[in-house]
Design an enzyme around this catalytic site. Structure first.
Site, PDB file in Angstrom:
ATOM      1  N   ARG A 119       0.883  -1.187   0.000  1.00  0.00           N
ATOM      2  CA  ARG A 119       0.000   0.000   0.000  1.00  0.00           C
ATOM      3  C   ARG A 119       0.906   1.218   0.000  1.00  0.00           C
ATOM      4  O   ARG A 119       1.683   1.421   0.937  1.00  0.00           O
ATOM      5  CB  ARG A 119      -0.918  -0.001   1.228  1.00  0.00           C
ATOM      6  CG  ARG A 119      -1.667   1.301   1.390  1.00  0.00           C
ATOM      7  CD  ARG A 119      -2.766   1.255   2.431  1.00  0.00           C
ATOM      8  NE  ARG A 119      -3.940   0.564   1.915  1.00  0.00           N
ATOM      9  CZ  ARG A 119      -5.161   0.660   2.448  1.00  0.00           C
ATOM     10  NH1 ARG A 119      -5.362   1.397   3.513  1.00  0.00           N
ATOM     11  NH2 ARG A 119      -6.176   0.015   1.914  1.00  0.00           N
ATOM     12  N   HIS A 128      -7.277   1.136  -6.484  1.00  0.00           N
ATOM     13  CA  HIS A 128      -7.547   0.236  -5.352  1.00  0.00           C
ATOM     14  C   HIS A 128      -8.262  -1.003  -5.919  1.00  0.00           C
ATOM     15  O   HIS A 128      -9.443  -1.237  -5.672  1.00  0.00           O
ATOM     16  CB  HIS A 128      -8.422   0.966  -4.333  1.00  0.00           C
ATOM     17  CG  HIS A 128      -8.428   0.343  -2.968  1.00  0.00           C
ATOM     18  ND1 HIS A 128      -7.688  -0.779  -2.643  1.00  0.00           N
ATOM     19  CD2 HIS A 128      -9.095   0.692  -1.819  1.00  0.00           C
ATOM     20  CE1 HIS A 128      -7.900  -1.067  -1.368  1.00  0.00           C
ATOM     21  NE2 HIS A 128      -8.751  -0.208  -0.848  1.00  0.00           N
ATOM     22  N   GLN A 147     -10.228  -3.593  -3.702  1.00  0.00           N
ATOM     23  CA  GLN A 147     -11.517  -3.059  -3.270  1.00  0.00           C
ATOM     24  C   GLN A 147     -12.555  -3.230  -4.382  1.00  0.00           C
ATOM     25  O   GLN A 147     -13.666  -3.711  -4.143  1.00  0.00           O
ATOM     26  CB  GLN A 147     -11.357  -1.560  -2.940  1.00  0.00           C
ATOM     27  CG  GLN A 147     -12.641  -0.895  -2.502  1.00  0.00           C
ATOM     28  CD  GLN A 147     -13.087  -1.352  -1.132  1.00  0.00           C
ATOM     29  OE1 GLN A 147     -12.326  -1.279  -0.172  1.00  0.00           O
ATOM     30  NE2 GLN A 147     -14.312  -1.842  -1.011  1.00  0.00           N
ATOM     31  N   ASP A 205     -17.185   7.540  -1.425  1.00  0.00           N
ATOM     32  CA  ASP A 205     -15.929   7.363  -0.689  1.00  0.00           C
ATOM     33  C   ASP A 205     -15.600   8.714  -0.050  1.00  0.00           C
ATOM     34  O   ASP A 205     -16.196   9.747  -0.401  1.00  0.00           O
ATOM     35  CB  ASP A 205     -14.816   6.907  -1.666  1.00  0.00           C
ATOM     36  CG  ASP A 205     -13.455   6.689  -0.991  1.00  0.00           C
ATOM     37  OD1 ASP A 205     -13.429   6.518   0.253  1.00  0.00           O
ATOM     38  OD2 ASP A 205     -12.431   6.696  -1.701  1.00  0.00           O
ATOM     39  N   CYS A 232     -16.544   2.140   0.474  1.00  0.00           N
ATOM     40  CA  CYS A 232     -15.397   1.253   0.732  1.00  0.00           C
ATOM     41  C   CYS A 232     -14.954   1.300   2.189  1.00  0.00           C
ATOM     42  O   CYS A 232     -14.259   0.390   2.642  1.00  0.00           O
ATOM     43  CB  CYS A 232     -14.244   1.617  -0.195  1.00  0.00           C
ATOM     44  SG  CYS A 232     -13.695   3.313   0.002  1.00  0.00           S
ATOM     45  N   ARG A 264     -13.990  -8.264   1.201  1.00  0.00           N
ATOM     46  CA  ARG A 264     -12.548  -8.040   1.026  1.00  0.00           C
ATOM     47  C   ARG A 264     -11.793  -9.324   1.382  1.00  0.00           C
ATOM     48  O   ARG A 264     -10.842  -9.707   0.711  1.00  0.00           O
ATOM     49  CB  ARG A 264     -12.068  -6.888   1.934  1.00  0.00           C
ATOM     50  CG  ARG A 264     -12.684  -5.520   1.660  1.00  0.00           C
ATOM     51  CD  ARG A 264     -12.300  -4.982   0.306  1.00  0.00           C
ATOM     52  NE  ARG A 264     -10.863  -5.013   0.102  1.00  0.00           N
ATOM     53  CZ  ARG A 264     -10.000  -4.092   0.558  1.00  0.00           C
ATOM     54  NH1 ARG A 264     -10.439  -3.037   1.197  1.00  0.00           N
ATOM     55  NH2 ARG A 264      -8.698  -4.210   0.330  1.00  0.00           N
TER      56      ARG A 264
END
Ligand code: CP
Ligand code: NVA
Length: 304
Positions: free
Chosen positions: A103, A130, A133, A222, A262, A290
């Site tokens: 990340r 991402h 996700q 988001d 998310c 996830r």
């Protein structure tokens, strides 16, 4: 497929295989059985930014599959490339472990790790995208809405990493994607053009949230301020006025439109508490998935 760096790079066939594997492994684990296909395998997790869902779901997934995960938190590694070049880190880690999850702030760092590692690299979020996700989101939408073909997903808010991965995922799975953002925060034209090249006329941009949610079966949002943008927070709150996914906006969407986020969510800003907690909110199924997607991804990449 050696690594999982972006949705755009994967073929529709690979993504479908991953989705099917996620569904099958989810069913297996829900039935109390286990697929311990990764005994003795080790995952390294290099995180420049904080995380709850991504970090914990990867660690749990690796344990479920019989392997081990090592988490290096932001304080441990700092910015990749600062203490030593990403290309050196990649080659060292690849000699110790079987897969690397990263990340990062810069997407270039993910690409650099992949270039120099002979083991798989997984993008666990960069400023650009991402993809883990987005795949968990697709799994969730399929569970709740059935056939994905022609479904309209309206993304309300910042044209950010999450929005970009959703645009590509929508295109790969034959969905319609519309992004509603304030001026200056849109998804760039190149992303929309690339998505439309995958599936003609599937992705569009508007400045009108009501236009975006009209006819949408899924409404997604988001945070307005992503990790690394904290200094812009006050300005962003002002600029995103009118872009909250709240009860008034949801009245304009399809009757039973699903609400997605998310997470982490900032109630009272990009989403109201009422919408977040409403019966059509599927945000916690999304968070759970996830784990199910990442279990599948680890098996897919490590069991070669
Ligand atoms: N959605 C998501 O990636 O959450 P974390 O930042 O907590 O991992
Ligand atoms: N856009 C957000 C997503 C967090 C999961 C960020 O990058 O901070």
């Amino acid at each position: 497929m050696k690594s999982f760096l972006s949705i755009q790079d994967c073929t529709s066939g690979e993504l479908k295989e991953l989705l099917t594997l996620s569904r099958d492994l989810k069913a297996l684990y829900k039935s109390g059985k286990r697929d311990t296909c990764l005994p003795g395998k080790v995952l390294a997790m290099l995180f420049e930014k904080t995380s709850l869902r991504t970090r914990v779901s990867f660690q749990v997934a690796m344990a479920d599959l019989g392997g081990t995960a090592i988490y290096l938190k932001p304080e441990d590694i700092g910015i990749i490339g600062k203490r030593e070049p990403a290309k050196d880190m990649a080659r060292v880690f690849a000699r110790y472990v079987d897969c690397i999850v990263a990340r990062t702030f810069s997407h270039e760092t993910i690409l650099e790790l992949d270039k120099w590692s002979h083991e798989p690299i997984i993008n666990a979020l960069s400023d650009w995208s991402h993809p883990c996700q987005a795949m968990a989101d697709i799994l969730t939408i399929r569970e709740h809405c059935g056939d994905l073909t022609g479904l309209k997903l309206a993304y309300i808010g910042d044209g950010n990493n999450v929005a970009r991965s959703l645009a590509f995922a929508g295109a790969k799975f034959n969905m319609q994607f519309v992004c509603a953002s304030p001026t200056g925060y849109e998804l760039e034209a190149e992303t929309l053009a690339a998505a439309n090249q995958i599936l003609p006329d599937c992705a569009s941009q508007t400045h009108d949230p009501v236009e975006a949610v009209t006819g949408a079966q899924v409404v997604y949002t988001d945070t307005w301020t992503s990790m690394g943008q904290e200094a812009e927070k006050t300005q962003r709150i002002a600029d995103f006025k009118g872009f909250s996914v709240d009860e008034t906006l949801m009245q304009k969407a399809s009757k039973n439109a699903k609400i997605m986020h998310c997470l982490p969510a900032y109630r009272g800003y990009e989403i109201s508490d009422g919408v977040m907690e409403s019966k059509n909110s599927i945000v916690f199924d999304q968070a759970e998935n996830r784990l199910h997607f990442q279990r599948a991804l680890l098996k897919y990449l490590i069991v070669k």
